[in-house]
Scaffold this active site. Structure first.
Site, mmCIF file in Angstrom:
data_model
loop_
_atom_site.group_PDB
_atom_site.id
_atom_site.type_symbol
_atom_site.label_atom_id
_atom_site.label_comp_id
_atom_site.label_asym_id
_atom_site.label_seq_id
_atom_site.Cartn_x
_atom_site.Cartn_y
_atom_site.Cartn_z
ATOM 1 N N ASP A 189 -51.599 27.300 49.719
ATOM 2 C CA ASP A 189 -51.462 27.730 51.116
ATOM 3 C C ASP A 189 -51.430 29.259 51.151
ATOM 4 O O ASP A 189 -51.660 29.915 50.129
ATOM 5 C CB ASP A 189 -50.200 27.113 51.749
ATOM 6 C CG ASP A 189 -48.914 27.702 51.188
ATOM 7 O OD1 ASP A 189 -48.972 28.397 50.153
ATOM 8 O OD2 ASP A 189 -47.851 27.479 51.790
ATOM 9 N N GLU A 231 -44.596 18.051 56.294
ATOM 10 C CA GLU A 231 -45.764 18.906 56.072
ATOM 11 C C GLU A 231 -46.622 19.016 57.335
ATOM 12 O O GLU A 231 -47.154 20.073 57.634
ATOM 13 C CB GLU A 231 -46.613 18.373 54.907
ATOM 14 C CG GLU A 231 -45.984 18.594 53.553
ATOM 15 C CD GLU A 231 -45.777 20.075 53.226
ATOM 16 O OE1 GLU A 231 -46.563 20.913 53.697
ATOM 17 O OE2 GLU A 231 -44.814 20.393 52.516
ATOM 18 N N TYR A 283 -54.623 20.364 51.060
ATOM 19 C CA TYR A 283 -53.302 20.963 50.878
ATOM 20 C C TYR A 283 -52.203 19.913 51.088
ATOM 21 O O TYR A 283 -51.297 19.756 50.253
ATOM 22 C CB TYR A 283 -53.111 22.149 51.846
ATOM 23 C CG TYR A 283 -51.657 22.492 51.987
ATOM 24 C CD1 TYR A 283 -51.018 23.257 51.031
ATOM 25 C CD2 TYR A 283 -50.901 21.967 53.048
ATOM 26 C CE1 TYR A 283 -49.664 23.511 51.109
ATOM 27 C CE2 TYR A 283 -49.549 22.207 53.136
ATOM 28 C CZ TYR A 283 -48.934 22.986 52.158
ATOM 29 O OH TYR A 283 -47.601 23.217 52.242
#
Ligand code: SF4
Length: 357
Positions: free
Chosen positions: A141, A40, A123
């Protein structure tokens, strides 16, 4: 005030779509929070294709929190070299050390603790928590903003405080909390591959019956942003397809965009410049030429710059000869090659045809 949109069918349809269409990526099919975290962070500012090699090299050298925490910063940065935004690597390194210090080397399993790690925002915390442990936190997102704004026809700007709150609530409502991990992966992948910024695959969309933007013909108007775009670059790829030396294909441009109602060749628009090899890998290209194996391609006019008010078009024209018709062309108007100029076409296509004559 948002009405209740709790419709777990949406989540089910997204998950079904995901199972059939997802990309096989090295950080999928794992619930190791460390690997999910590294992927990520890499993907925050890096495209998937570029990030893949970095991810593999990085996790081979630093396979877990402890190996990363024990490394020298110079070495961590070396493995990051070329990815840019080096603060990401420094934060990863610092966070790995704090996991060793504060959590005894075990990745924290509490959302607030994950969020407390350096470089981890809401997020990323939601992604780690839901992918690793199915925690019911939605990821929101750019892909998710786009899918939700289109599906529910929401005009609230995504970059306003009110918009962010609204989309977050909506993301919770559409999520099947018992399947949070796969739901989150599914909605992001759906936005990345199917409900794309340009050329979304609405005609083949499992959610088309529920989609407000499609029903009202406003797909390209979502998501809405507050910031005014003063001038934007657009990248067009036109396909002058000639069937059996006799016919070509046109379609009529829709509302709310340039050249409303004019006719043009099949078009794929991309966010960034793309050459033909890259274009061939895209879903819109594969849909357009579905069922056609033999393409005789010639690039006839490349990178043609065309300036309009508030936007600049960079356009490639490809002439493609075919001798079988695939089903991707069924929605287009089939026109005898000598009759193109009978149709109202934009100046840009005139320029191309003049050059060809
Ligand atoms: S119909 Fe089109 S805009 Fe609506 S969700 Fe599907 S791909 Fe996106």
């Amino acid at each position: 005030m948002l009405q209740s949109n709790k419709d777990l069918n949406i989540s089910k349809q997204l998950i079904d779509w995901y199972k059939d269409n997802k990309r096989e990526l090295p950080w999928r099919n794992t619930n190791d929070p460390y690997l999910i975290w590294v992927s990520e962070i890499i993907l925050q500012q890096t495209r998937v294709n570029q990030g893949m090699d970095y991810f593999l090299r990085f996790t081979e050298r630093f396979p877990d929190v402890k190996s990363l925490a024990n490394a020298q910063e110079e070495e961590v940065l070396k493995y990051w070299q070329g990815l840019g935004y080096y603060s990401r690597a420094r934060n990863l390194h610092a966070a790995a050390k704090s996991i060793v210090d504060k959590f005894n080397g075990f990745f924290p399993q509490n959302y607030q603790d994950i969020l407390s790690l350096k470089g981890v925002g809401e997020y990323t915390a939601a992604a780690i928590g839901s992918f690793a442990w199915n925690m019911p936190y939605p990821v929101v997102d750019g892909n998710v903003f786009r899918v939700l704004s289109r599906l529910f026809g929401i005009s609230e700007p995504i970059d306003s405080g009110k918009g962010k709150k609204l989309f977050n609530e909506l993301a919770v409502q559409v999520m099947d909390s018992e399947k949070a991990g796969i739901h989150n992966q599914a909605i992001m992948e759906f936005g990345a591959l199917h409900c794309t910024p340009f050329n979304p695959q609405c005609l083949f969309c499992p959610l088309v019956d529920k989609c407000m933007a499609y029903t009202t013909g406003k797909v390209t108007q979502y998501p809405v942003k507050q910031q005014k775009i003063k001038n934007r670059n657009r990248y067009f790829h036109y396909f002058h397809i000639v069937y059996n030396n006799a016919y070509t294909y046109l379609h009529r441009r829709g509302k709310k965009d340039i050249w409303q109602g004019l006719f043009e060749f099949p078009l794929i628009e991309t966010e960034t410049p793309m050459d033909f090899l890259e274009l061939k890998e895209t879903k819109p290209f594969q849909t357009l030429f579905n069922g056609i194996t033999d393409l005789a391609v010639s690039a006839t006019l490349m990178n043609k710059k065309h300036v309009l008010s508030h936007q600049t078009l960079y356009t490639n024209f490809y002439k493609i000869e075919i001798d079988t018709e695939g089903n991707g062309l069924s929605g287009y108007l089939k026109v005898p090659v000598g009759e193109i100029e009978k149709y109202a076409i934009p100046r840009l296509i005139h320029i191309y045809l003049e050059k060809m004559s």
